[in-house]
Write a protein that holds these residues in place. Structure first.
Motif, PDB file in Angstrom:
ATOM      1  N   TYR A 211      -3.903   9.155  29.945  1.00  0.00           N
ATOM      2  CA  TYR A 211      -3.112  10.091  30.749  1.00  0.00           C
ATOM      3  C   TYR A 211      -2.706  11.311  29.927  1.00  0.00           C
ATOM      4  CZ  TYR A 211       0.989  12.178  32.865  1.00  0.00           C
ATOM      5  OH  TYR A 211       1.881  13.091  33.356  1.00  0.00           O
ATOM      6  N   MET A 212      -2.262  11.097  28.696  1.00  0.00           N
ATOM      7  CA  MET A 212      -1.786  12.208  27.875  1.00  0.00           C
ATOM      8  C   MET A 212      -2.893  13.239  27.640  1.00  0.00           C
ATOM      9  SD  MET A 212      -1.927  13.404  24.467  1.00  0.00           S
ATOM     10  CE  MET A 212      -2.294  11.966  23.463  1.00  0.00           C
TER      11      MET A 212
ATOM     12  N   TRP B 262      10.105  28.509  22.507  1.00  0.00           N
ATOM     13  CA  TRP B 262      10.792  27.339  21.952  1.00  0.00           C
ATOM     14  C   TRP B 262      10.951  26.258  23.020  1.00  0.00           C
ATOM     15  CZ3 TRP B 262      11.450  26.677  16.924  1.00  0.00           C
ATOM     16  CH2 TRP B 262      11.422  27.805  16.105  1.00  0.00           C
ATOM     17  N   THR B 263       9.848  25.684  23.413  1.00  0.00           N
ATOM     18  CA  THR B 263       9.888  24.603  24.392  1.00  0.00           C
ATOM     19  C   THR B 263       8.588  23.828  24.331  1.00  0.00           C
ATOM     20  OG1 THR B 263      10.161  24.054  26.740  1.00  0.00           O
ATOM     21  CG2 THR B 263       8.932  26.053  26.229  1.00  0.00           C
ATOM     22  N   LEU B 264       8.617  22.590  24.805  1.00  0.00           N
ATOM     23  CA  LEU B 264       7.413  21.780  24.951  1.00  0.00           C
ATOM     24  C   LEU B 264       7.168  21.454  26.418  1.00  0.00           C
ATOM     25  CD1 LEU B 264       7.506  19.351  21.880  1.00  0.00           C
ATOM     26  CD2 LEU B 264       5.964  21.264  22.284  1.00  0.00           C
ATOM     27  N   ASP B 265       7.644  22.308  27.289  1.00  0.00           N
ATOM     28  CA  ASP B 265       7.360  22.184  28.716  1.00  0.00           C
ATOM     29  C   ASP B 265       5.851  22.337  28.935  1.00  0.00           C
ATOM     30  OD1 ASP B 265       8.419  22.345  31.643  1.00  0.00           O
ATOM     31  OD2 ASP B 265       7.019  24.021  31.436  1.00  0.00           O
ATOM     32  N   VAL B 266       5.252  21.399  29.673  1.00  0.00           N
ATOM     33  CA  VAL B 266       3.795  21.377  29.813  1.00  0.00           C
ATOM     34  C   VAL B 266       3.289  22.660  30.467  1.00  0.00           C
ATOM     35  CG1 VAL B 266       1.841  20.186  30.882  1.00  0.00           C
ATOM     36  CG2 VAL B 266       3.693  18.860  29.861  1.00  0.00           C
ATOM     37  N   ALA B 267       3.965  23.090  31.529  1.00  0.00           N
ATOM     38  CA  ALA B 267       3.518  24.307  32.217  1.00  0.00           C
ATOM     39  C   ALA B 267       3.604  25.521  31.298  1.00  0.00           C
ATOM     40  CB  ALA B 267       4.351  24.522  33.475  1.00  0.00           C
ATOM     41  N   THR B 268       4.665  25.594  30.496  1.00  0.00           N
ATOM     42  CA  THR B 268       4.820  26.722  29.573  1.00  0.00           C
ATOM     43  C   THR B 268       3.766  26.694  28.481  1.00  0.00           C
ATOM     44  OG1 THR B 268       7.209  26.695  29.992  1.00  0.00           O
ATOM     45  CG2 THR B 268       6.453  27.914  28.067  1.00  0.00           C
ATOM     46  N   ILE B 269       3.459  25.492  27.985  1.00  0.00           N
ATOM     47  CA  ILE B 269       2.399  25.372  26.973  1.00  0.00           C
ATOM     48  C   ILE B 269       1.071  25.851  27.548  1.00  0.00           C
ATOM     49  CG2 ILE B 269       1.077  23.753  25.557  1.00  0.00           C
ATOM     50  CD1 ILE B 269       3.584  22.016  25.409  1.00  0.00           C
TER      51      ILE B 269
ATOM     52  N   ASP C  78       8.007  16.356  32.780  1.00  0.00           N
ATOM     53  CA  ASP C  78       7.384  17.689  32.833  1.00  0.00           C
ATOM     54  C   ASP C  78       7.349  18.352  31.466  1.00  0.00           C
ATOM     55  OD1 ASP C  78      10.003  18.411  32.387  1.00  0.00           O
ATOM     56  OD2 ASP C  78      10.144  19.807  34.069  1.00  0.00           O
ATOM     57  N   ASN C  79       7.808  17.671  30.418  1.00  0.00           N
ATOM     58  CA  ASN C  79       7.712  18.203  29.065  1.00  0.00           C
ATOM     59  C   ASN C  79       7.384  17.069  28.103  1.00  0.00           C
ATOM     60  OD1 ASN C  79      10.344  17.330  27.459  1.00  0.00           O
ATOM     61  ND2 ASN C  79      10.979  17.809  29.558  1.00  0.00           N
ATOM     62  N   LEU C  80       6.843  17.432  26.967  1.00  0.00           N
ATOM     63  CA  LEU C  80       6.314  16.433  26.041  1.00  0.00           C
ATOM     64  C   LEU C  80       7.397  15.676  25.295  1.00  0.00           C
ATOM     65  CD1 LEU C  80       3.232  18.346  24.567  1.00  0.00           C
ATOM     66  CD2 LEU C  80       3.314  16.718  26.453  1.00  0.00           C
ATOM     67  N   VAL C  81       8.601  16.227  25.219  1.00  0.00           N
ATOM     68  CA  VAL C  81       9.687  15.494  24.566  1.00  0.00           C
ATOM     69  C   VAL C  81      10.097  14.309  25.428  1.00  0.00           C
ATOM     70  CG1 VAL C  81      11.983  15.655  23.561  1.00  0.00           C
ATOM     71  CG2 VAL C  81      10.471  17.630  23.494  1.00  0.00           C
TER      72      VAL C  81
ATOM     73  N   PHE D 181       1.203  11.309  16.639  1.00  0.00           N
ATOM     74  CA  PHE D 181       1.653  11.991  17.857  1.00  0.00           C
ATOM     75  C   PHE D 181       2.820  12.923  17.553  1.00  0.00           C
ATOM     76  CE2 PHE D 181       3.766  12.512  21.898  1.00  0.00           C
ATOM     77  CZ  PHE D 181       2.742  12.528  22.826  1.00  0.00           C
ATOM     78  N   LEU D 182       3.791  12.436  16.790  1.00  0.00           N
ATOM     79  CA  LEU D 182       4.957  13.261  16.433  1.00  0.00           C
ATOM     80  C   LEU D 182       4.548  14.474  15.604  1.00  0.00           C
ATOM     81  CD1 LEU D 182       7.846  10.771  15.592  1.00  0.00           C
ATOM     82  CD2 LEU D 182       7.869  12.576  17.310  1.00  0.00           C
ATOM     83  N   LEU D 183       3.650  14.275  14.643  1.00  0.00           N
ATOM     84  CA  LEU D 183       3.186  15.414  13.837  1.00  0.00           C
ATOM     85  C   LEU D 183       2.523  16.473  14.718  1.00  0.00           C
ATOM     86  CD1 LEU D 183       1.732  13.562  10.716  1.00  0.00           C
ATOM     87  CD2 LEU D 183       3.810  14.943  10.820  1.00  0.00           C
ATOM     88  N   GLY D 184       1.787  16.023  15.727  1.00  0.00           N
ATOM     89  CA  GLY D 184       1.185  16.967  16.658  1.00  0.00           C
ATOM     90  C   GLY D 184       2.232  17.762  17.423  1.00  0.00           C
ATOM     91  N   LEU D 185       3.290  17.083  17.861  1.00  0.00           N
ATOM     92  CA  LEU D 185       4.379  17.783  18.561  1.00  0.00           C
ATOM     93  C   LEU D 185       5.078  18.771  17.640  1.00  0.00           C
ATOM     94  CD1 LEU D 185       6.088  14.963  20.695  1.00  0.00           C
ATOM     95  CD2 LEU D 185       4.279  16.556  21.354  1.00  0.00           C
TER      96      LEU D 185
END
Length: 615
Positions: free
Chosen positions: A266-267, A199-206, A135-138, A182-186
């Motif tokens: 998928y991503m 301060w999160t990479l949660d998909v829903a929060t993004i 559920d998050n990009l990390v 991909f990492l640079l994008g994150l």
């Protein structure tokens, strides 16, 4: 609506338990591996079906496993989310993966690395499930890297052969290039959102805070797409996938149909809301997808290795999916991902059955006439051929046409490329089928004497996949993913055009390789240098070797023989020599004579006194 649950994690945990069993017990219990290896994936599929039935309509199941990372204000949870998109992907990964595991029992029978093979295969499934359920990009990136590692392990599974080990390393290194993007994008996403207190990479929060990314969305999306070009083998990072054929054939089916290469598609589908903010990035995705589809389809028309034809076919079909994503036909792209999983797994496993029956032969010029000797393989591969060619009512017809119609409405030039690729697809798959199953058998007499149909463990998955390849087009995947973007069906005239192109491609293959089998060599001779260029895959590998690999090796050689020993070691050793020389000089003054020391103190005191008096 989101329902919290605590058992979703078991979909991931079961294949992981299979890894542990195969590592610690498998070598001493090969018979148990035959049950546990496929069994844990089958159980995960059953749980995925149960989760699909429990998922609320338009909602998701969620499993918060634990708080994973807390670094200052940044947080990353180990959480799994089972929404419509994750559901589709999980069912594909576990369902098709389960059939490939069953097939592997027969295909890998007697291999001394049997338990190790299933450990890698279970680990591959585990990593892909982490990727699609995160559920998050990390956490998604953990699965992203996991499938990269497993591809390296499985492509180079028979590492005793140097070319296999080299193919595994090639896949690993090319994917690292994409993963850097991909990492640079994150990182850019974290920096931008963090600047606004998120301060999160949660998909829903993004998604909730996507407006904060509006100014950098184009760059974030392009960087993430660099990662997708590596994982999903698009121009210019596609070169690892054809060499992935060095691994066992079931591995090729798993990589090409159900796991790794679908990760990039998928991503982007998962982050469609972010790409919607960057039309320029979407245009890049569409153009790269269309050009990749054309390039790979052209190469596939001239290959003689049956697995290489299917490898370039996968690259081309993935290009179709990216074309769909780039023109906003997200549902159609995922729909084609699903149908492609059915017919491409079928074609690869069918090719494996042919190779198994011919004692390891992969050259189509040494096949032919197998239709009467391998009936089940013949019929099931016929279904796969018609599906990928886009003949109605087989599955590929529906998903491909939705992509092409979406492209026609948005970017007609790219749609025209896609239609031409549809013709090429029908031609090269028809060519493969005709050269393999029709005409006179061109195998040696010894091979023909031992020619046989594959065992039940291999033919049963072929039959199931053939049914899915026939009926999979009736799954309403775009409707299921309506929240991710539902496209209208193509009009009848457009579908008739696509069907005519498919029929034309298959008809041309029949004419060239069954009716007039001597004609292809004449055509190749007439095309001359152009045919050789296509047969040699446009010499892209040679170009990369000359422009990238050799200069890097030359730089490494200079570094190892010149820079390191002379410059770096010279500087370090020179510092040591200076210290040694100066210490040798000062040592002469360490005489141990007290009178000398007293005289030195006196001289120093007089010098200081003189300085203060004369200043």
């Amino acid at each position: 609506m989101v329902i919290e649950t605590t058992w979703l994690r078991w979909i991931v945990a079961l294949p992981a338990l299979g890894v542990l069993f195969n590592v610690f017990v498998g070598r001493r219990a090969t018979g148990a591996v035959k049950l546990v290896g496929p069994g844990v994936v089958g159980a995960a599929f059953a749980l995925a079906v149960s989760a699909a039935l429990r998922r609320p309509e338009g909602g998701a199941l969620h499993d918060h496993v634990y708080t994973w990372i807390v670094a200052g204000p940044f947080r990353a949870e180990a959480g799994l989310s089972f929404d419509a998109l994750a559901m589709v992907m999980t069912l594909v990964v576990t369902g098709v993966g389960f059939l490939i595991h069953i097939y592997s029992v027969g295909y890998m029978h007697g291999d001394r690395g049997f338990a190790r093979y299933f450990a890698y295969l279970n680990l591959f499934t585990t990593a892909m499930l982490i990727l699609v359920l995160a559920d998050n990009l990390v956490l998604l990136f953990v699965g992203w890297e996991g499938v990269g590692l497993c591809s390296y392990l499985l492509i180079g599974f028979w590492y005793e052969k140097p070319e296999n080990a080299a193919a595994g390393k090639k896949a690993f290194l090319v994917n690292r290039i994409g993963d850097a993007g991909f990492l640079l994008g994150l990182f850019l996403m974290v920096a931008t959102l963090g600047g606004h207190g998120v301060w999160t990479l949660d998909v829903a929060t993004i998604e909730e805070n996507r407006a904060l990314l509006k100014d950098v969305a184009w760059l974030v999306c392009l960087l993430l797409f660099v990662g997708a070009t590596g994982k999903s083998a698009q121009l210019p990072l596609y070169v690892w996938l054809p060499d992935a054929m060095a691994g066992p054939t079931p591995v090729s089916a798993l990589i090409h149909a159900a796991t790794m290469v679908t990760a990039g598609v998928y991503m982007i589908a998962r982050l469609h809301f972010l790409y919607a903010l960057a039309p320029a990035a979407l245009a890049v995705v569409a153009v790269v997808g269309a050009l990749t589809a054309l390039f790979a389809a052209a190469v596939a028309t001239a290959q003689m290795d049956i697995k290489k034809v299917l490898a370039y076919s996968t690259v081309s079909q993935l290009g179709y999916m990216f074309l769909g994503l780039g023109v906003g036909a997200t549902g159609a792209a995922v729909f084609h991902l699903v149908t492609h999983a059915f017919f491409k797994a079928l074609l690869f496993l069918g090719a494996g059955s042919v190779i198994h029956g011919l004692g390891g032969e992969q050259d189509m010029e040494r096949m032919g006439g197998l239709g009467t000797r391998m009936r089940i393989t013949f019929v099931t591969m016929a279904a796969g051929t018609l599906a990928i060619a886009g003949v109605p009512p087989f599955s590929g017809f529906f998903s491909k046409d939705e992509i092409l119609w979406g492209a026609w409405e948005a970017r007609p030039v790219l749609a025209a490329i896609g239609l031409f690729v549809a013709f090429l697809t029908a031609f090269y798959t028809g060519r493969l089928f005709c050269m393999t199953f029709f005409g006179e058998c061109r195998a040696s007499e010894d091979v023909q004497h031992h020619l046989h149909e594959s065992p039940g463990a291999m033919t049963l998955p072929l039959v199931v996949l053939a049914v899915l390849a026939c009926a999979g087009g009736f799954l309403d995947v775009p409707g299921l993913l309506a929240g991710e973007g539902h496209e209208a069906h193509a009009p009848l005239a457009f579908m008739l055009l696509a069907t005519a192109l498919a029929a034309g491609g298959l008809g041309l293959a029949w004419a060239l390789y069954v009716k007039w089998p001597g004609l292809p060599s004449l055509v190749a001779w007439r095309l001359g240098a152009f045919y050789r260029l296509v047969r040699d895959k446009f010499r892209v590998d040679e170009l990369y070797d000359a422009a990238v690999v050799r200069p890097l090796f030359a730089l490494a050689e200079v570094s190892a023989t010149r820079i390191d020993p002379q410059l770096i070691d010279g500087a370090v050793n020179g510092a040591g020599r200076v210290v040694s020389a100066t210490s040798g000089a000062w040592r002469r003054y360490q005489t141990g004579n007290v009178q000398h020391y007293a005289l030195s103190f006196l001289a120093g005191a007089l010098a200081l006194l003189g300085y203060w008096v004369t200043r």
